[in-house]
Design a protein around this motif. Sequence first.
Motif, PDB file in Angstrom:
ATOM      1  N   LEU A  27      37.337  55.473  56.939  1.00  0.00           N
ATOM      2  CA  LEU A  27      39.217  55.680  56.713  1.00  0.00           C
ATOM      3  C   LEU A  27      39.336  56.475  55.253  1.00  0.00           C
ATOM      4  O   LEU A  27      38.468  55.179  54.302  1.00  0.00           O
ATOM      5  N   PRO A  28      40.193  56.586  55.202  1.00  0.00           N
ATOM      6  CA  PRO A  28      40.959  56.652  53.034  1.00  0.00           C
ATOM      7  C   PRO A  28      41.625  55.525  53.426  1.00  0.00           C
ATOM      8  O   PRO A  28      42.225  55.237  53.957  1.00  0.00           O
ATOM      9  N   ARG A  29      41.935  55.413  51.630  1.00  0.00           N
ATOM     10  CA  ARG A  29      42.132  54.693  51.698  1.00  0.00           C
ATOM     11  C   ARG A  29      43.335  54.571  51.540  1.00  0.00           C
ATOM     12  O   ARG A  29      44.276  53.247  51.362  1.00  0.00           O
ATOM     13  N   ASP A  30      44.477  55.861  51.002  1.00  0.00           N
ATOM     14  CA  ASP A  30      45.508  56.049  51.334  1.00  0.00           C
ATOM     15  C   ASP A  30      46.517  56.108  52.136  1.00  0.00           C
ATOM     16  O   ASP A  30      46.597  57.376  52.618  1.00  0.00           O
ATOM     17  N   LEU A  31      45.983  55.650  53.502  1.00  0.00           N
ATOM     18  CA  LEU A  31      46.572  55.501  54.807  1.00  0.00           C
ATOM     19  C   LEU A  31      48.415  55.511  54.959  1.00  0.00           C
ATOM     20  O   LEU A  31      48.624  55.379  53.447  1.00  0.00           O
ATOM     21  N   ALA A  32      49.032  56.707  55.232  1.00  0.00           N
ATOM     22  CA  ALA A  32      50.590  56.380  54.717  1.00  0.00           C
ATOM     23  C   ALA A  32      50.684  54.602  55.554  1.00  0.00           C
ATOM     24  O   ALA A  32      50.511  53.913  56.290  1.00  0.00           O
ATOM     25  N   PRO A  33      52.031  54.058  55.438  1.00  0.00           N
ATOM     26  CA  PRO A  33      52.267  53.214  55.983  1.00  0.00           C
ATOM     27  C   PRO A  33      52.374  52.618  57.707  1.00  0.00           C
ATOM     28  O   PRO A  33      52.137  51.385  57.718  1.00  0.00           O
ATOM     29  N   ASP A  34      52.816  54.012  58.332  1.00  0.00           N
ATOM     30  CA  ASP A  34      52.794  53.600  59.040  1.00  0.00           C
ATOM     31  C   ASP A  34      51.665  54.319  60.316  1.00  0.00           C
ATOM     32  O   ASP A  34      52.113  53.868  61.536  1.00  0.00           O
ATOM     33  N   ALA A  35      50.436  54.126  59.498  1.00  0.00           N
ATOM     34  CA  ALA A  35      49.442  54.214  60.225  1.00  0.00           C
ATOM     35  C   ALA A  35      49.446  53.355  61.123  1.00  0.00           C
ATOM     36  O   ALA A  35      49.236  52.520  60.281  1.00  0.00           O
ATOM     37  N   LEU A  36      48.520  53.691  62.813  1.00  0.00           N
ATOM     38  CA  LEU A  36      48.149  52.747  63.341  1.00  0.00           C
ATOM     39  C   LEU A  36      46.761  52.865  63.229  1.00  0.00           C
ATOM     40  O   LEU A  36      45.864  53.681  63.316  1.00  0.00           O
ATOM     41  N   LEU A  37      46.211  51.263  62.938  1.00  0.00           N
ATOM     42  CA  LEU A  37      44.623  51.291  63.163  1.00  0.00           C
ATOM     43  C   LEU A  37      43.786  50.677  64.102  1.00  0.00           C
ATOM     44  O   LEU A  37      44.366  49.424  64.953  1.00  0.00           O
TER      45      LEU A  37
END
Length: 1032
Positions: free
Chosen positions: A964-974
């Motif tokens: 996974l990239p480090r710069d994921l959007a804040p609203d990303a569901l992991l």
Amino acid sequence: MLLCRVSAVGRTLAGCGRRSHRGGGLLPRALSFSCGRRQGGGSDGGSGGVSAQGLYRDTVLLPRSEFPVRLTGQELLDREVQTQKECGFADLYSWQRERKAKKEFCLHDGPPYANGDPHVGHALNKILKDIRNRFEMLRGRQVHYIPGWDCHGLPIELKALGELGTSGLTPLQIRQKAREFAEGAVARQKAAFQRWGLMADWDQCYYTYDGAYEAAQLKVFQEMHSKGFIYQDYKPVFWSPSSRTALAEAELEYNPEHVSRAIYATFPLSTPPPGIASEAGLEGVSVLVWTTQPWTIPTNQAVCYMPNAQYSVVKRTDNSQLLLVATERTASMAALLGTELETVGTFTGSQLEGGICKHPTIPDKEVPLLPANHVTMAKGTGLVHTAPAHGMDDYSVASQFKLSVECMVDEDGKFTELAGPELQNLSVMTEGTDKVISMLTECGALVKEEQCVHSYPYDWRTKQPVVIRPSKQWFINTALLKDKAKEALQKVRVLPESARGSLLTMLDRRTYWCISRQRSWGVPIPVFYHRETGEALINKHTVSHIATLFKEKGSDCWWELPVETLLPEAVLNKSKAGPVTDYVRGEDVLDIWFDSGASWAAVLEEEMEGDSEEPESRLSWLPAQLRKPLVPESDSRADAYVEGKDQIGGWFQSSLLTSVAVRNKAPYKSLVVHGFAVSEKGEKMSKSLGNVVDPDVVINGGKDPSVPAYGADVLRWWVAESNIFSEVQIGPAALNSARDSIGKLRNTLKFLLGNLQGFDPRVHAVDPKEMHYIDQYMLHLLRDYSIKVTDAYSEFDAGRAIRVLQAFITRELSSFYFSIIKDRLYCDPDDSLGRRSCQTVLEEILDGVTRSIAPILPHLAEEVYLHAPGHDEGETLFKSGWIKSSSVWRRPGLEEAVEGACAIRDTFLSSIPGKHAAQYDLTIAIEPGLLFELMESLQEQPTSTSSQLAELMTVARVNLTGKLPRDLAPDALLSSGTFLINLEGGVIREDSAYSIAAVPTAASRCPRCRRYTADSADCLCPRCQPIVSQAH
């Protein structure tokens, strides 16, 4: 190591058309497609939808079919009848008998009784058989199934004559009326069976009153008589005063609520047994007996005891009476008599030998004390009143000790003059019992009377109690056949297996079988009696001649022809008998269980030992193509007998005994024993309870508009869906459930047909190697489905076939495949490879599902086939075979790829509950390994909106990466998970981890396909632009 693993997996997936390409994927280059899917069916993320303005409606390929999703009322009934005509239901059996086939399936029809209208019991039995017959015919076997009817017997005779009775009628007049009644019942039942869609040649059935059938039956009789299995004797039999005939065990019904007047009576001990004569204080002892049949006391010939039991002389404290009873019954006797019993002496039963008692009601008559094995301590006094004329065990004692078997009861169940003037002409079960008890009271022998509720045999036809009385009858010595029958039964498969124990128990209980009946409507026993001596004249010469006459003229000729014709001089000479004037013909007929039990000889076309007749000539009334012998590899046993559990002691057993006697083998390879049809409350159906379900009303509806017309297929579905090995419930709830299930099935079939509009598999079908992987995967699942449903039908488990069907439709189709492919079906170009790939699979699914339901729902299956593409007008499903699955559809490597993607998809969907997957971009991170290789094969590019992986994920875009990239959007569901890869039977196993990130997509919704793949809300997506341009 990774290269080694990749190489191994590559070999496994070679059938998928693997080739090397950039990215090193394990599967061939993914076929590009241009849509995902919506989750479920929501309006916001849906595939196949149109814009609010409807601008692009005409460019979307929505399903179109004339197949009705719902049929009700008269429209439904008309459609079924029309389907039967258009699709040749009436000719199907003859057609399949004439075609070439390597194997035959023989289901021998147990003949239903021709004494009434069709009922749900018939429906359960006949439809169950038809489901199996249609399945076997579809998979290429030649089905041998000739429906039959059991046409003789008292129930038919009684119903035919009604209140007239037999008074003043000749046997021929009785037989004519009975035949007419049976023919009417057969016609009504046959019409119902045809309406239910049963496959048979209804113009060529077997009837037990047919002359050729009767002749075959007499050949069985002759063979059994020649081998010593059939004999005449004077012994106790079950006798029905209400029918005035002997009955076999199979003709009895046991009433558990029968009430008898049970008595305890004394037999004074006149001669003490030598073993206890020296004991002091035993003068004036009386033997105490108990019986539920007081009317048999006048015929008492002995009192039996158990040799190894303990017996005591006890003294009543209330009146000092001395009684002999079993020691272990003393306590219960004291409680019953309401007094204490003081033990005077105790000894073993063997010490009672030689004792003699006085008969209580017959002066100067003495009866012995005798040992017997049938004495029990469960009830009574441990001393058994023995009347050899009226008990089977009693008769055995009489045979052993040469006691008189004197009968004082006539055919009407009344005492004869032998019983004395006080009892003569009294009915033994009513006023005769009253009088005997009165006589016992008068002589001081009655100790106690009580009401006894117990199970008692009744005549199954008249529902009246029977008695046991001796008479001269014809018997089959089943004791000689029992061991052979058990041995033959070991080679028979029994479904359910638990029924085997009941079969063996029934065989053990039957030491002989009374096969003569004192009636007119039946097959005459071919015997002549000497006028003076009463000696029977019966041998192979006499029986063979009578069989020939019956075949030519029918059994009425027994009464129509003079004795000189029945017993010609040539037969007399061969028999070394005197002149014909010395003989009279017998008047008894054969038990109907012998009639039907010999059906294997008439229908299965086996040439019996010593019979020079051609095997097929026995069914001479049938056309040539129907009476041809069983195929060479057959051994003339039926593959299956399928009947209700009441036939365990009936047709299953009578067929087994006759076949073992004549051929030393069972007539069947397998037995299927099903339960009875009962009400929804589990109650036996009864007119008095108002819970009788009429199959005609089920199909055509009732007079009350609230009772709907369900049609024949609903009735068939009810049978198929039921657990036939237990009691089968039927009522509005069960029928409504069946109707609803068929309605859901029609909906699925409508979807399949609608999406095959304009598709011809003969022209447009795509080779599996060129298909999308999910389409190939569905063929893999379809093959697995076909195997499971075939196995279910093979096991007589249509209920399992339905469960497999419903699971396949619900899980694999509706919830998975259909939801994923709708966009491709509706929005891809009409003739695109992706759409044709999908349609090819849909056509295979339609074909497989339709064929799999055909044995159960023949009307619906043929209706679907009329609307389905790919065959010429006039073709019918039932003439085109079983499910056509291919071994090349099996793709274990591809299965791992798609199911791995599905595992990731499930993790994703569970992370966005209540939201639409189509509105998300999904990043999938998998470390290098087998799972990554598999996913890369579904999506070659690192990011795509149109890959097969994007279609499976049902999202706007899929990004496939190693982490996974480090710069994921804040609203990303992991989310994360693992998937176990298991290839080559477990040789290759890898538990692979994956992580996912779901982010709301920045793309806009396309106004045509409604996928979130457009640059802006007023623009079409890249896939839809050229399609709309071309359309306009």
